[in-house]
Design an enzyme around this catalytic site. Structure first.
Site, PDB file in Angstrom:
ATOM      1  N   ASN A   1      54.294  32.539  34.451  1.00  0.00           N
ATOM      2  CA  ASN A   1      54.881  33.324  35.547  1.00  0.00           C
ATOM      3  C   ASN A   1      55.343  32.360  36.650  1.00  0.00           C
ATOM      4  OD1 ASN A   1      55.239  34.836  37.882  1.00  0.00           O
ATOM      5  ND2 ASN A   1      53.472  36.148  37.525  1.00  0.00           N
TER       6      ASN A   1
ATOM      7  N   CYS B   1      57.910  37.499  43.711  1.00  0.00           N
ATOM      8  CA  CYS B   1      58.510  37.534  42.357  1.00  0.00           C
ATOM      9  C   CYS B   1      59.782  38.376  42.314  1.00  0.00           C
ATOM     10  CB  CYS B   1      57.505  38.053  41.353  1.00  0.00           C
ATOM     11  SG  CYS B   1      55.931  37.204  41.468  1.00  0.00           S
TER      12      CYS B   1
ATOM     13  N   HIS C   1      60.897  40.263  35.199  1.00  0.00           N
ATOM     14  CA  HIS C   1      59.984  39.235  35.702  1.00  0.00           C
ATOM     15  C   HIS C   1      58.917  38.951  34.641  1.00  0.00           C
ATOM     16  CE1 HIS C   1      57.364  36.875  38.036  1.00  0.00           C
ATOM     17  NE2 HIS C   1      56.440  37.806  38.177  1.00  0.00           N
TER      18      HIS C   1
HETATM   19  O1  UT7 Z   1      53.877  37.880  39.428  1.00  0.00           O
HETATM   20  C1  UT7 Z   1      53.182  38.835  40.155  1.00  0.00           C
HETATM   21  C2  UT7 Z   1      52.884  39.975  39.303  1.00  0.00           C
HETATM   22  N1  UT7 Z   1      51.624  39.739  38.631  1.00  0.00           N
HETATM   23  C3  UT7 Z   1      51.291  40.519  37.622  1.00  0.00           C
HETATM   24  O2  UT7 Z   1      52.073  41.353  37.221  1.00  0.00           O
HETATM   25  C4  UT7 Z   1      49.913  40.384  37.009  1.00  0.00           C
HETATM   26  C5  UT7 Z   1      49.424  41.744  36.590  1.00  0.00           C
HETATM   27  N2  UT7 Z   1      48.104  41.706  36.016  1.00  0.00           N
HETATM   28  C6  UT7 Z   1      47.831  41.198  34.782  1.00  0.00           C
HETATM   29  O3  UT7 Z   1      48.734  40.714  34.117  1.00  0.00           O
HETATM   30  C7  UT7 Z   1      46.428  41.308  34.236  1.00  0.00           C
HETATM   31  O4  UT7 Z   1      45.682  42.172  35.058  1.00  0.00           O
HETATM   32  C8  UT7 Z   1      45.707  39.929  34.128  1.00  0.00           C
HETATM   33  C9  UT7 Z   1      46.326  39.117  33.027  1.00  0.00           C
HETATM   34  C10 UT7 Z   1      45.796  39.193  35.436  1.00  0.00           C
HETATM   35  C11 UT7 Z   1      44.228  40.132  33.780  1.00  0.00           C
HETATM   36  O5  UT7 Z   1      44.109  40.875  32.575  1.00  0.00           O
HETATM   37  P1  UT7 Z   1      43.110  42.105  32.493  1.00  0.00           P
HETATM   38  O6  UT7 Z   1      43.205  42.644  31.133  1.00  0.00           O
HETATM   39  O7  UT7 Z   1      43.439  43.027  33.627  1.00  0.00           O
HETATM   40  O8  UT7 Z   1      41.719  41.410  32.675  1.00  0.00           O
HETATM   41  P2  UT7 Z   1      40.612  41.650  33.815  1.00  0.00           P
HETATM   42  O9  UT7 Z   1      41.050  41.092  35.118  1.00  0.00           O
HETATM   43  O10 UT7 Z   1      40.177  43.080  33.766  1.00  0.00           O
HETATM   44  O11 UT7 Z   1      39.416  40.774  33.263  1.00  0.00           O
HETATM   45  C12 UT7 Z   1      38.755  41.105  32.052  1.00  0.00           C
HETATM   46  C13 UT7 Z   1      37.694  40.076  31.763  1.00  0.00           C
HETATM   47  C14 UT7 Z   1      36.767  39.809  32.932  1.00  0.00           C
HETATM   48  O12 UT7 Z   1      35.475  39.603  32.416  1.00  0.00           O
HETATM   49  P3  UT7 Z   1      34.372  40.775  32.424  1.00  0.00           P
HETATM   50  O13 UT7 Z   1      34.218  41.159  33.870  1.00  0.00           O
HETATM   51  O14 UT7 Z   1      34.959  41.883  31.609  1.00  0.00           O
HETATM   52  O15 UT7 Z   1      33.188  40.128  31.820  1.00  0.00           O
HETATM   53  C15 UT7 Z   1      37.260  38.529  33.534  1.00  0.00           C
HETATM   54  O16 UT7 Z   1      36.260  37.801  34.184  1.00  0.00           O
HETATM   55  O17 UT7 Z   1      38.311  38.820  31.480  1.00  0.00           O
HETATM   56  C16 UT7 Z   1      37.727  37.793  32.300  1.00  0.00           C
HETATM   57  N3  UT7 Z   1      38.746  36.798  32.570  1.00  0.00           N
HETATM   58  C17 UT7 Z   1      38.967  35.742  31.767  1.00  0.00           C
HETATM   59  N4  UT7 Z   1      38.360  35.328  30.645  1.00  0.00           N
HETATM   60  C18 UT7 Z   1      38.817  34.212  30.054  1.00  0.00           C
HETATM   61  C19 UT7 Z   1      39.651  36.753  33.585  1.00  0.00           C
HETATM   62  N5  UT7 Z   1      40.441  35.689  33.461  1.00  0.00           N
HETATM   63  C20 UT7 Z   1      40.043  35.047  32.339  1.00  0.00           C
HETATM   64  C21 UT7 Z   1      40.477  33.877  31.686  1.00  0.00           C
HETATM   65  N6  UT7 Z   1      39.857  33.521  30.552  1.00  0.00           N
HETATM   66  N7  UT7 Z   1      41.518  33.137  32.130  1.00  0.00           N
END
Ligand code: UT7
Length: 320
Positions: free
Chosen positions: A277, A111, A247
């Site tokens: 993204n 990225c 980004h």
């Molecule tokens: O381009 C490269 C750079 N990339 C980035 O900068 C990405 C950086 N990271 C992020 O933007 C965030 O960490 C994400 C958007 C990827 C994830 O958000 P988060 O607030 O960190 O969520 P999480 O991974 O902690 O997941 C929270 C919950 C989980 O469920 P439990 O374990 O709390 O029950 C996941 O299983 O959300 C669940 N989850 C979803 N639920 C519905 C994960 N993906 C999804 C989804 N829909 N698509």
């Protein structure tokens, strides 16, 4: 710094893929995606490829710059999703646009690919090795997703952005970049396994896997630091910057960077709502959206910043 950006272009696939449609494919909701990331839609390549979008974006950037293909002496494509292992996407673009006088190659900085490409183009100009360069970020990330993995497939999209860079007295005021390979395991997509007369590891390819929280923490710590560093280096104050073009990974990351830099969110245009993204494509596509909307006038100061797999990051101050 001896280089100026003189034209931009972008290309997106025709197929829009909204959150509601995505709900039918994986266990997710429009509400979750919007509230956690800001993303509402992404475009998915059906008829397009990484090369075809790179070519389209390149043609539009050349038209915007008023530069002919024969004037180009350098073509750099930042991509992690080229159509072929070789030849490079850049060589395929060269062939399609008939830029017969150019040296062409790809770089893999995920990225941050467009920022790294800009750095290389500027360094070539400083060294007297190039006069007119095309820097492109182009991706078809949809082919690298596990469409059963809701934690990744909802985030990414396809597209390409391009800019023409010309050797001039001012324009690119300064660039910083960096990488931290030790933390690279946070965002991974494996390539072909070893296969030769002595080892047979099968032919399965892997899909994108991300430790989202680790990448999030990296982004909110590193991006403001890189921007402060490049502002310090160039002697430009944050208050003088018209737009910070970051980004497009997550609106919460962009809001956090704005807070840390103590700058209003209105200075941080975003198109992740529409495009998701697009890795190396994100920054140049957003730049083209802003440029083509007529919001940039000559003399404006802007910041570009990219970050992602590697881990890699880069930030630049430009006078438009
Ligand atoms: O381009 C490269 C750079 N990339 C980035 O900068 C990405 C950086 N990271 C992020 O933007 C965030 O960490 C994400 C958007 C990827 C994830 O958000 P988060 O607030 O960190 O969520 P999480 O991974 O902690 O997941 C929270 C919950 C989980 O469920 P439990 O374990 O709390 O029950 C996941 O299983 O959300 C669940 N989850 C979803 N639920 C519905 C994960 N993906 C999804 C989804 N829909 N698509």
């Amino acid at each position: 710094m001896p280089a100026r950006m003189i034209g931009t272009g972008s290309a997106l696939p025709k197929k829009a893929f909204g959150n509601k449609e995505l709900e039918k494919l994986v266990d997710t909701t429009d509400e979750w995606i919007k509230s956690r990331t800001g993303i509402e839609n992404r475009y998915i390549a059906v008829e397009e490829s990484t090369t075809s979008m790179a070519v389209e974006a390149a043609k539009r950037a050349m038209e915007d710059a008023g530069v002919g293909a024969e004037e180009l002496d350098l073509i750099i494509v930042g991509t992690i999703s080229g159509d072929m292992c070789f030849p490079s996407t850049a060589c395929q673009v060269q062939s399609a646009i008939l830029a017969t006088n150019a040296t062409a190659f790809d770089i893999n900085a995920a990225c941050a690919g467009f920022l790294f490409g800009l750095t290389i183009a500027e360094a070539y100009m400083k060294a007297g090795m190039a006069q007119t360069a095309l820097v492109i970020g182009a991706e078809t990330l949809s082919k690298m997703m596990d469409w059963n993995d809701r934690s990744t497939c909802v985030l990414f999209g396809d597209g390409a952005g391009a800019a023409v860079i010309k050797k001039e007295e001012t324009g690119i005021e300064g660039i910083v970049q960096g990488s931290d390979g030790a933390r690279g395991g946070a965002l991974v997509c494996k390539n072909r396994p070893v296969n030769n007369p002595f080892v047979h590891n099968g032919f399965l390819t892997d899909y994108t896997k991300m430790d989202g929280q680790a990448v999030y923490k990296f982004a909110v710590q590193t991006v403001p630091r890189a921007i402060e560093e490049v502002l310090d280096k160039t002697g430009v104050k944050a208050e003088e910057i018209k737009y910070f073009l970051l980004h497009q990974a997550n609106i919460r990351i962009i809001e956090s960077v704005a807070r840390k830099l103590n700058q209003p969110i209105s200075k941080f245009p975003a198109n992740l709502q529409e495009c998701g993204n697009i890795s190396a494509g994100s920054v140049p596509i957003l730049l083209d959206f802003v440029n083509k909307s007529g919001k940039l006038v000559r003399g404006d100061k802007i910041v570009l910043a990219g970050f992602g797999a590697g881990l890699t990051w880069g930030a630049a101050v430009l006078t438009w």
